[in-house]
Every structure is written in structure tokens, then in C-alpha cells.
Design a protein around this motif. Structure first.
Motif, PDB file in Angstrom:
ATOM      1  N   ARG A 704       0.841  -1.194   0.000  1.00 43.73           N
ATOM      2  CA  ARG A 704       0.000   0.000   0.000  1.00 43.73           C
ATOM      3  C   ARG A 704       0.877   1.245   0.000  1.00 43.73           C
ATOM      4  N   ALA A 705       0.557   2.220  -0.855  1.00 40.00           N
ATOM      5  CA  ALA A 705       1.288   3.479  -0.910  1.00 40.00           C
ATOM      6  C   ALA A 705       0.742   4.449   0.135  1.00 40.00           C
ATOM      7  N   TYR A 706       1.605   4.998   0.946  1.00 38.87           N
ATOM      8  CA  TYR A 706       1.217   5.946   1.998  1.00 38.87           C
ATOM      9  C   TYR A 706       1.767   7.330   1.664  1.00 38.87           C
ATOM     10  N   ASP A 707       0.934   8.351   1.866  1.00 34.87           N
ATOM     11  CA  ASP A 707       1.380   9.738   1.744  1.00 34.87           C
ATOM     12  C   ASP A 707       1.821  10.241   3.109  1.00 34.87           C
ATOM     13  N   ILE A 708       3.066  10.689   3.179  1.00 37.90           N
ATOM     14  CA  ILE A 708       3.669  11.113   4.449  1.00 37.90           C
ATOM     15  C   ILE A 708       4.062  12.584   4.313  1.00 37.90           C
ATOM     16  N   ASP A 709       3.639  13.382   5.298  1.00 39.71           N
ATOM     17  CA  ASP A 709       3.984  14.802   5.310  1.00 39.71           C
ATOM     18  C   ASP A 709       4.502  15.180   6.687  1.00 39.71           C
ATOM     19  N   VAL A 710       5.597  15.954   6.686  1.00 39.43           N
ATOM     20  CA  VAL A 710       6.200  16.444   7.919  1.00 39.43           C
ATOM     21  C   VAL A 710       6.328  17.957   7.807  1.00 39.43           C
ATOM     22  N   LYS A 711       5.728  18.665   8.769  1.00 39.42           N
ATOM     23  CA  LYS A 711       5.752  20.126   8.778  1.00 39.42           C
ATOM     24  C   LYS A 711       6.629  20.597   9.922  1.00 39.42           C
ATOM     25  N   VAL A 712       7.713  21.313   9.602  1.00 40.51           N
ATOM     26  CA  VAL A 712       8.657  21.808  10.605  1.00 40.51           C
ATOM     27  C   VAL A 712       8.527  23.325  10.688  1.00 40.51           C
ATOM     28  N   ARG A 713       8.194  23.838  11.890  1.00 40.10           N
ATOM     29  CA  ARG A 713       8.106  25.274  12.127  1.00 40.10           C
ATOM     30  C   ARG A 713       8.800  25.581  13.452  1.00 40.10           C
ATOM     31  N   GLY A 714       9.903  26.304  13.344  1.00 41.51           N
ATOM     32  CA  GLY A 714      10.674  26.559  14.556  1.00 41.51           C
ATOM     33  C   GLY A 714      11.167  25.238  15.127  1.00 41.51           C
ATOM     34  N   ARG A 715      10.776  24.948  16.360  1.00 41.93           N
ATOM     35  CA  ARG A 715      11.116  23.651  16.953  1.00 41.93           C
ATOM     36  C   ARG A 715       9.877  22.765  17.111  1.00 41.93           C
ATOM     37  N   GLN A 716       8.779  23.171  16.441  1.00 39.17           N
ATOM     38  CA  GLN A 716       7.569  22.361  16.465  1.00 39.17           C
ATOM     39  C   GLN A 716       7.460  21.570  15.173  1.00 39.17           C
ATOM     40  N   VAL A 717       7.059  20.302  15.314  1.00 38.55           N
ATOM     41  CA  VAL A 717       6.921  19.412  14.163  1.00 38.55           C
ATOM     42  C   VAL A 717       5.535  18.779  14.211  1.00 38.55           C
ATOM     43  N   THR A 718       4.830  18.805  13.076  1.00 37.89           N
ATOM     44  CA  THR A 718       3.523  18.164  12.947  1.00 37.89           C
ATOM     45  C   THR A 718       3.613  17.126  11.841  1.00 37.89           C
ATOM     46  N   LEU A 719       3.053  15.946  12.081  1.00 35.24           N
ATOM     47  CA  LEU A 719       3.174  14.827  11.164  1.00 35.24           C
ATOM     48  C   LEU A 719       1.794  14.419  10.655  1.00 35.24           C
ATOM     49  N   TYR A 720       1.727  14.124   9.356  1.00 35.81           N
ATOM     50  CA  TYR A 720       0.464  13.753   8.724  1.00 35.81           C
ATOM     51  C   TYR A 720       0.653  12.434   7.976  1.00 35.81           C
ATOM     52  N   LEU A 721      -0.318  11.538   8.134  1.00 31.69           N
ATOM     53  CA  LEU A 721      -0.316  10.258   7.425  1.00 31.69           C
ATOM     54  C   LEU A 721      -1.584  10.188   6.589  1.00 31.69           C
ATOM     55  N   GLY A 723      -2.898  12.424   4.808  1.00 35.39           N
ATOM     56  CA  GLY A 723      -3.671  13.654   4.947  1.00 35.39           C
ATOM     57  C   GLY A 723      -4.252  13.909   6.320  1.00 35.39           C
ATOM     58  N   GLN A 724      -4.140  12.946   7.243  1.00 29.29           N
ATOM     59  CA  GLN A 724      -4.682  13.099   8.587  1.00 29.29           C
ATOM     60  C   GLN A 724      -3.536  13.352   9.580  1.00 29.29           C
ATOM     61  N   GLU A 725      -3.760  14.318  10.469  1.00 29.97           N
ATOM     62  CA  GLU A 725      -2.716  14.597  11.456  1.00 29.97           C
ATOM     63  C   GLU A 725      -2.511  13.383  12.350  1.00 29.97           C
ATOM     64  N   TRP A 726      -1.270  12.909  12.396  1.00 31.19           N
ATOM     65  CA  TRP A 726      -0.919  11.732  13.198  1.00 31.19           C
ATOM     66  C   TRP A 726      -0.424  12.117  14.584  1.00 31.19           C
ATOM     67  N   GLY A 727       0.263  13.249  14.671  1.00 30.39           N
ATOM     68  CA  GLY A 727       0.801  13.699  15.943  1.00 30.39           C
ATOM     69  C   GLY A 727       1.692  14.905  15.757  1.00 30.39           C
ATOM     70  N   SER A 728       2.109  15.489  16.870  1.00 28.46           N
ATOM     71  CA  SER A 728       3.011  16.631  16.820  1.00 28.46           C
ATOM     72  C   SER A 728       3.840  16.676  18.093  1.00 28.46           C
ATOM     73  N   PHE A 729       4.937  17.406  18.047  1.00 27.23           N
ATOM     74  CA  PHE A 729       5.766  17.588  19.232  1.00 27.23           C
ATOM     75  C   PHE A 729       6.545  18.886  19.082  1.00 27.23           C
ATOM     76  N   THR A 730       6.998  19.393  20.195  1.00 19.29           N
ATOM     77  CA  THR A 730       7.878  20.561  20.224  1.00 19.29           C
ATOM     78  C   THR A 730       9.131  20.179  20.988  1.00 19.29           C
ATOM     79  N   ASP A 731      10.248  20.215  20.289  1.00 22.79           N
ATOM     80  CA  ASP A 731      11.520  19.822  20.905  1.00 22.79           C
ATOM     81  C   ASP A 731      12.235  21.082  21.399  1.00 22.79           C
ATOM     82  N   ASP A 732      11.819  21.533  22.591  1.00 23.87           N
ATOM     83  CA  ASP A 732      12.370  22.790  23.088  1.00 23.87           C
ATOM     84  C   ASP A 732      12.926  22.685  24.504  1.00 23.87           C
TER      85      ASP A 732
END
Length: 829
Positions: A704-721, A723-732
Motif C-alpha cells: 500500500r502506498a502511503y502519503d507522508i507529510d512532515v511540517k517543521v516550524r521553529g522547533r515544532q513538528v507536525t506529522l500527517y499520514l 492527509g490526517q494529522e498523526w501527531g506533533s511535538f515541540t523539541d524545546d
């Protein structure tokens, strides 16, 4: 990392804001103190901090890295009962570690020694066998005595010639042993004529004979106990002065079959660790397939564990299986009869440890040589179960049965294999709701994680279950790892009202049989040495104190900016294909675009595996390769969006998408379908060590082909699988390199100031003892070395240095060396 600006004030805890201002404004610095310092430590000796239990620090023993056979267990013969099997290790045979001359055959038939000891050796007339021991051979020391024993039978009578030798010749005078009739135990004693690390034990028979349980023990074991322990290893453990000994694991506790031995089930060569298999005469104990890929003889069994804990003055803390497997196996039994039997076995274990010599199992203990009870107070049920609800349902059954018969026993639960994530959160919720006394946490993380998480237990509920930190380590044996662990341990002590027990893991590693690293104590067949981590543990464990003295230290400014790094693709024991990689800056500028319609020239191959462009995809085809990382882009990139399409082709796991890649040892990756395709997580690698930032259960489908997106802003990262948000974290969280704690020794009245300076610059520090009347001298113990230093058999750069500091006063300045752990023991007047 830069240090703080100069400070000219020394502030005490427990003052109001007005009083702090007054103190800072009106109190001049004493003439004997430096006016400019890098850090301050303020102590309030009149305040009551948390009490520290005598059992705060202990050791965790698991039979991993040949920690038992070939290690702590002093037996020198490997595969002494010819029970090695391909069930233990694919390369094993019943004659592994043996060399035969003449006629020698391993037999499993009705002529066996007993039902648990299935195999024996049939040796023809004039034939012999030679055992190679462990590592390079059998270690013999000139002038030392060694006790040989064997179970043998010879219907027509036979003479066994037993000898010790190496390539240069005999190592002791040979012995003649006359064998006659059925199975019986025969003994001989040797005195080594010279020292060798490459000894061999040879047994030759004049006539046909059968042999089993061929054994050679050094006469001098730890505390000279029979069936005893290797002295140098046991002494190194004893030198830690452990408050408890947790045993026998670890993953081998609850992996494998929970069933009984039986002919139909192949005598359960992969049976879980069950204590009744490990007691009684050694020739009647089972052998078993060890979870870590070798055979375990159970010569070191529950009786020996209890005896060792008693010999080192430690609380025994056995762990029993809860009928839910751990360590990635994720199975739970619904066999009610089996569950009841294991609960009864646990009750029997408590009777074995604590029952009078007249009780059923107390009588067994007494028959083994210990009529006095061992005084068991704690017992663990389960280990690292990744099915928290299934585990807890069974845990409650165990706990109810134990509390009904033994209400004074503390029953220990656990929180799974990680420091956070869905399993951890669910397990802790169940433990809180179930009013559990003590919860066993485990985690292995990078040094950076330990520097970042000194405050981990500051926010734990003081009225909830207490913590047993049963396994932790910072993924390395360099001094930088010991420093990070030491910094973290100051937080454990500060929270001694929550963290009641803690033990580094694993304890032992034979350098020639390593399944897990790092480890606290390393050894081979002739020497042992403490790692840098061992020296940290020893310093803390022998200078605990009885209560925490509240204190506060200044911190180091955080100079971190936005999360930066290139991007990457990887696999782990899996074949996968990647396509349509796009990296776009926050303002929409295209930074990278690759649809693999041509070549893969934008990618740098830094790991293993077999990568190639196939049909417009970038494919890794090696299903055995681990961490096949390829990278692209600029390590200076920040504030970007990463898109990739990924497809699992075959193998055990899913795929890994990396971001924030600085180099091969420093990056983040989204591990989708990791841990044998049971869960997904974001992991951060720092200097090669990994920490888990987010973890969720889940698997990846093949094809199965999966679409993976990673959004990096500052030290915050949001992950999408897809098209749906899978999780996020802030490494600060800053990785604070300067940590401290102060405790008091009730017996001596001393204040123990413990300071970790994990940075490459010394730290001049103003220390304010809050008006305490103290002697002018302090006893100082310092561990300091290069950050990359590693202790070895021949070199110990991380070694404690003791000294006297003569400048102690109510307020004084001390300079802590770079990369150091320093303990000052200051006497009160």
C-alpha cells in the motif's frame, strides 16, 4: 554551550521575594569568595526534604551477554550436560564447545541421568572429549585449586583420566577416576601448576562409559559458597553496596512458552523462566533456550539469587511472568488453568523465600542449605508488556492472591517498554486506578534525553503509585554517557519521595558474547572492569544519604534556535520504495523535488542496504539490512514541509522518513511500522543514541502506498499520514549540563553536595550553605575525563580521585572541572 553571565549574589531558598531583594542588595560578598562566578548553588539545611530509603539504588541482573553461564556463575565448563540445541541457537549441537577423539555420541534415551537432564555422552573405549570453556578457554591461575565432578556410569567398569592442559602442555597433574556400575557422582581436585587463559578440560575413558554434568569449579568462589559465583564479578557488584537485587530479568522472564515440560511439546526448549525449574540439585534442573540466543543451564537459579542478595546485604526482588509476553512478542494467554497454576507458583515462591523450614517449600529451601528465611518483601509481576490492559487484568489476579496470603508483600507492576507513549499512558492510568504500590519503568535513551529530563519526576503525583526505575541507560559506555546518567540521577534523588528504587541496566557483559550494549560491568574469562557508567553508579550508591536537603542551582542559558537539518529515507529489515519527494520552505520556495524519473544523484548513501531507482521509485531491496539511511538537502534547512510517498515491499517492518538531519548520528525520523510492525514512533538520534518523542500502536500494510507529510516550524513538528494529522511535538527542552543535589548522611551528619558539570568548560560556582555551621574541610571524590573516554580491560581513564578541599565555609567558591561528577562531603560543626 555558553555559560551564564557573571553573578555577584548568593541567594538562599525559603526566603520571600522582599527578603531575596534585601539579601541581594545589602549583603556584601565575603572577602574570601570570588566576586565573579559562573553558577550558584543555594542550600537550605533547615528545610526537610524527602527521605531516601536504604534501597534507593540497586542492581538488575538479567542473563544477557552471557551474564550467568560463562559469567557470574563460576562454572568453567561450557555445555556441561550436552544439552545445547538448535532451539537455543541455530549453530548449536549437543557437542558445542566439545571436541571428541574416538567414539563419542550424545544420546537421549531411557538411560538418561533424569527426566530433566535429557542428553548424556556415550564415550567409547579409548575415546576422549575436550571442553574449550568460554572466551579463549578455561582460565586457570597458578597455585589455585579447582574442583572437578562428573556423573558417570560404566557397566563393566572404566577409568576416567581427567586432565587440564593448553597448547603448551599440562596445567595440572592428571587425575584418575574409577567408575563402576550405574549413575554416580565422581570428584577430583586439581592445583594449577601455571596460569593460562586458554586451558582445556579433557576426559578420556579406558572402557565404554556414559558421562553427564561434566563440571569444573574454582575452589575460591564469592564467599566460598558451593555452586557459587565468580569472585571478581560478585565483588564488583558487592562494592556498589546495592540496596536490592532484581532478578532474573528482563525479557527472558515473560518470553517463550508458559507451559510445563512434556514429551509431546518437545520438553519446551523455549519455555519462559519459571523459578521451580531452577532449584534443587543442579543435575536435576532444566536447561532452557535463552531469549538472547544461547542456552542457560539454570545452575545460577533462584536459590543462588536469593543467597547472593543476602551475601551483599541487598533486598531480593524477583520478577515472575504474568502470562502476557513482552519484548515485542505481544501475546496473552486465556488459559484459566495455566493462569491459576502460575499464581500458585508465585505463592509457592514466597513460601520458598519466607516460609518456615517445616513448610512445604521452606523445607526445600532448608534442604538446599538455608533453613533461615530470606526475608522477601517485594515481588514483581510481569516485565515490559506492550498489551497494558491484558497485562493489568492478570496482574490484579496475581496481586489479589498474594495479598490474601501475604499482605506484607509489595507487588510491583510496570508501565511497558518506553518512557512515554500510548502503552505507557494506558499502563499508568490503570496502575493509578488500581491503587498499585510500585510501578516499574524502563527506558534507554540518548545522553541528550537524560540531560533534558532531570525534572521528569518533579510533576509526578505525590499521592499516586511510587516509581521503581528498574532499567535505564543512556545508550553508551563513554564518559559522556556516565555524565548524562549522573545528571539524571540528581533528579531521581531530589524526587526520592516518588522514585523509591532505581537500577542501571544491563549489569554484566562478556565481551565475546554481546547481545546488548551498553553494560555496567564488562569481563572476559580472566578479567573484569567497570565502565564509566559503573563508576557513576558506585559513587552515587555509596554516597546516598538519608534525606534530601533542599537546594537550588542557577542554569545555563539555552542558545538553541529553530530545528534545522536535511531530509532522509531509510528502512529496517524491510524492503521499501519511495517516490515524489518534495521539500518546500514555509514561504513556498521549492527546496527539493525528486520523482526518480532519472537517477538518484541528489541522495547520499550513508548506511547499508541496496538502493536503486526502479520504475520511477527509489527502492531499497535488502530485507536484512538495518538503518539504510540515504539523505538529501542542506543541514541548514529550517521551517519547511517534507512530502514523500512510501510503500512497503516486503520484510519485518515499515519505513522510516527522516528530517532535521545534521549527520548520520544526529537526526529525527518517523519510524512507521517499527518494532516488528507493531507501532510507530518519532525518534530523535543524538550522537548515535536514540530517544522516543511520540509513540503509537499501529502497523503498515505491504503493497500500500502511503502519503507522508512532515511540517517543521521553529522547533515544532507536525506529522500527517494520508492527509490526517498523526501527531506533533515541540523539541524545546534544554539539555542542561549543570545539575546538582544535596543530601544529608544521618550517621555522620555530613552534607553531601553532588554536582555534575557535563560541559567542556570548568564551572566556578558560589555555594551558599544557608548558615550551616560546617568544618573548613571537605572530603572530595571526583570523576573527570574526556567526554569520549571509555574504560577497558587495560585502561581506566574514568577513575575516582579523592582529595581534600580546605576552603569550606558558610559561603564559598568551588571550581568544578569540565566533564566531571564531584561529591563534596562536608561535616557539620
Amino acid at each position: 554551550m555558553s555559560r551564564t553571565a557573571p553573578r555577584r549574589t548568593r541567594l538562599r531558598l525559603g526566603l520571600t521575594a522582599t527578603a531575596l531583594l534585601t539579601a541581594a542588595t545589602l549583603v556584601p560578598a565575603p572577602a574570601h569568595a570570588e566576586d565573579v562566578t559562573d553558577y550558584t548553588i543555594s542550600v537550605d539545611p533547615a528545610a526537610q526534604g524527602a527521605a531516601i530509603d536504604d534501597t534507593m539504588y540497586g542492581v538488575f541482573f538479567e542473563d544477557i551477554n552471557r551474564a550467568a553461564d560463562g559469567g557470574l556463575y563460576a562454572e568453567l565448563v561450557q555445555n556441561r550436560s550436552f544439552e545445547y540445541s538448535t532451539a537455543d541457537n541455530g549453530s548449536y549441537t549437543p557437542l558445542t564447545s566439545w571436541t571428541a577423539a574416538g567414539t563419542a555420541e550424545v544420546v537421549d534415551d531411557s538411560g538418561r541421568l533424569n527426566e530433566r537432564n535429557r542428553n548424556y555422552l556415550s564415550l567409547g573405549a579409548g575415546s576422549s572429549v575436550t571442553n574449550a570453556g568460554y572466551n579463549t578457554g578455561i582460565r586457570l591461575e597458578q597455585g589455585e585449586r579447582y574442583d572437578f565432578s562428573v556423573w558417570a556410569r560404566a557397566a563393566g567398569g572404566s577409568t576416567l583420566t581427567v586432565s587440564l592442559k593448553d597448547a603448551a602442555g599440562p596445567l595440572a597433574t592428571a587425575r584418575q577416576v574409577a567408575v563402576e556400575g550405574g549413575w554416580a557422582k565422581y570428584r577430583a581436585t586439581f592445583t594449577a601448576s601455571r596460569t593460562s587463559n586458554r586451558g582445556r578440560l579433557a576426559v578420556a575413558s579406558s572402557n565404554a562409559a556414559a558421562l553427564d554434568m561434566v563440571s569444573l569449579f574454582p575452589r575460591e568462589t564469592f564467599r566460598n559458597q558451593p555452586n557459587g559465583l565468580r569472585k571478581d564479578l560478585a565483588e564488583k557488584i558487592a562494592a556498589l553496596k546495592p540496596g536490592f537485587v532484581r532478578f532474573p530479568g528482563g525479557c527472558l522472564v515473560n518470553t517463550g512458552s508458559m507451559e510445563d515440560y512434556s514429551e509431546s511439546s518437545g520438553w519446551q526448549r523455549k519455555r519462559s523462566y519459571q523459578w521451580k525449574d531452577t532449584i534443587g540439585p543442579v543435575e536435576e534442573r532444566a536447561t532452557n533456550a535463552n531469549f538472547w540466543g544461547y542456552n542457560q543451564s539454570y545452575g545460577l537459579g533462584y536459590y543462588e539469587y536469593f543467597r547472593f542478595a543476602e551475601d551483599v546485604g541487598a533486598m531480593p526482588l524477583p520478577v515472575v511472568p504474568a502470562l502476557v509476553t513482552g519484548c515485542g512478542q505481544n501475546r496473552a494467554t486465556d488459559d484459566e488453568a495455566l493462569l491459576k497454576r502460575h499464581i500458585q507458583d508465585t505463592l509457592d515462591l514466597i513460601e520458598f523465600a519466607n516460609g518456615p523450614a517445616t513448610s512445604t517449600w521452606g523445607q526445600v529451601r532448608a534442604g538446599m542449605g538455608h533453613p533461615k528465611p530470606f526475608g522477601l518483601t517485594h515481588i514483581g509481576v510481569g516485565n515490559e508488556e506492550n498489551l497494558p490492559r491484558e497485562f493489568f487484568a492478570r496482574f490484579q489476579r496475581f496481586r489479589a492472591a498474594i495479598e490474601a496470603e501475604y499482605p506484607d508483600i509489595t507487588v510491583v507492576s510496570n508501565s511497558g517498554p518506553d518512557d512515554s507513549g500510548t502503552t505507557f499512558d494506558t499502563a499508568w492510568q490503570l496502575n493509578r486506578e488500581g491503587d498499585v504500590d510500585l510501578v516499574d519503568e524502563h527506558y534507554y535513551n540518548s545522553p541528550q534525553w537524560f540531560l533534558q529530563n532531570n525534572d521528569r519526576y518533579d510533576s509526578y503525583d505525590r499521592g499516586g503509585p511510587k516509581v521503581f526505575l528498574g532499567e535505564y541507560a543512556s545508550q553508551g559506555n563513554a564518559w559522556k554517557n556516565g555524565l548524562a546518567e549522573a545528571a539524571f540521577m540528581t533528579g531521581l534523588e531530589r524526587n526520592a519521595d516518588v522514585v523509591k528504587l532505581a537500577s542501571y541496566a544491563p549489569l554484566l557483559a562478556n565481551e565475546d558474547y554481546v547481545q546488548w550494549s551498553p553494560d555496567m560491568i564488562w569481563f572476559n574469562n580472566h578479567a573484569s572492569w567497570g565502565s564509566a557508567n559503573y563508576e557513576v553508579q558506585k559513587l552515587f550508591m555509596t554516597n546516598v544519604g538519608d534525606r534530601v536537603v533542599p537546594s537550588r542551582a542557577s542554569t545555563t542559558p539555552d542558545v538553541s534556535g529553530p530545528l534545522t537539518g536535511a531530509v532522509g529515507l531509510s528502512t529496517w529489515a524491510t524492503s521499501a520504495a519511495y517516490d515524489d519527494v518534495k521539500v518546500t520552505s514555509a514561504d513556498g520556495t521549492a527546496l527539493l523535488s525528486d520523482d526518480f524519473s532519472g537517477d538518484a544523484s541528489q541522495w547520499t548513501h550513508s548506511g547499508g542496504g541496496s538502493w536503486s531507482v526502479r520504475d520511477g521509485q527509489y527502492v531499497q531491496t535488502d530485507e536484512a539490512a538495518e538503518n539504510t539511511l540515504v539523505t538529501a538537502g542542506d543541514p541548514a534547512w529550517h521551517d519547511y514541509d517534507l512530502h514523500v510517498k512510501a510503500t512497503k515491499k516486503a520484510g519485518k517492518e515499515g519505513f522510516l522518513v527522516a528530517f532535521g538531519v545534521k549527520d548520520t548520528g544526529n537526526y529525527y525520523w518517523w519510524n512507521l511500522g517499527g518494532w516488528n510492525n507493531t507501532r510507530s514512533a518519532v525518534e530523535q538520534a543524538s550522537d548515535g543514541g536514540k530517544s522516543t518523542l511520540i509513540s503509537k500502536a499501529g502497523s503498515i500494510e505491504t503493497g500500500r502506498a502511503y502519503d507522508i507529510d512532515v511540517k517543521v516550524r521553529g522547533r515544532q513538528v507536525t506529522l500527517y499520514l494520508d492527509g490526517q494529522e498523526w501527531g506533533s511535538f515541540t523539541d524545546d527542552k534544554p539539555a542542561e549540563p549543570f545539575r546538582q543535589v544535596v543530601t544529608e548522611d544521618a550517621r555522620t551528619g555530613e552534607l553531601i553536595v553532588k554536582v555534575v558539570n557535563a560541559q567542556p568548560a570548568e564551572a566556578r560556582t558560589a555555594i551558599d550553605l544557608g548558615g550551616a555551621k560546617v568544618a573548613s574541610r571537605a572530603r572530595v571524590t571526583t570523576l573527570a575525563a574526556d567526554a569520549e573516554a571509555v574504560n577497558t580491560e587495560t585502561d581506566a581513564p574514568v577513575t575516582p580521585v579523592t582529595s581534600t578541599f580546605r576552603g569550606v565555609a558558610d559561603e564559598f567558591t568551588y571550581t568544578f572541572p569540565a566533564h566531571s561528577v564531584t561529591f563534596l562531603r562536608i561535616a557539620r560543626r
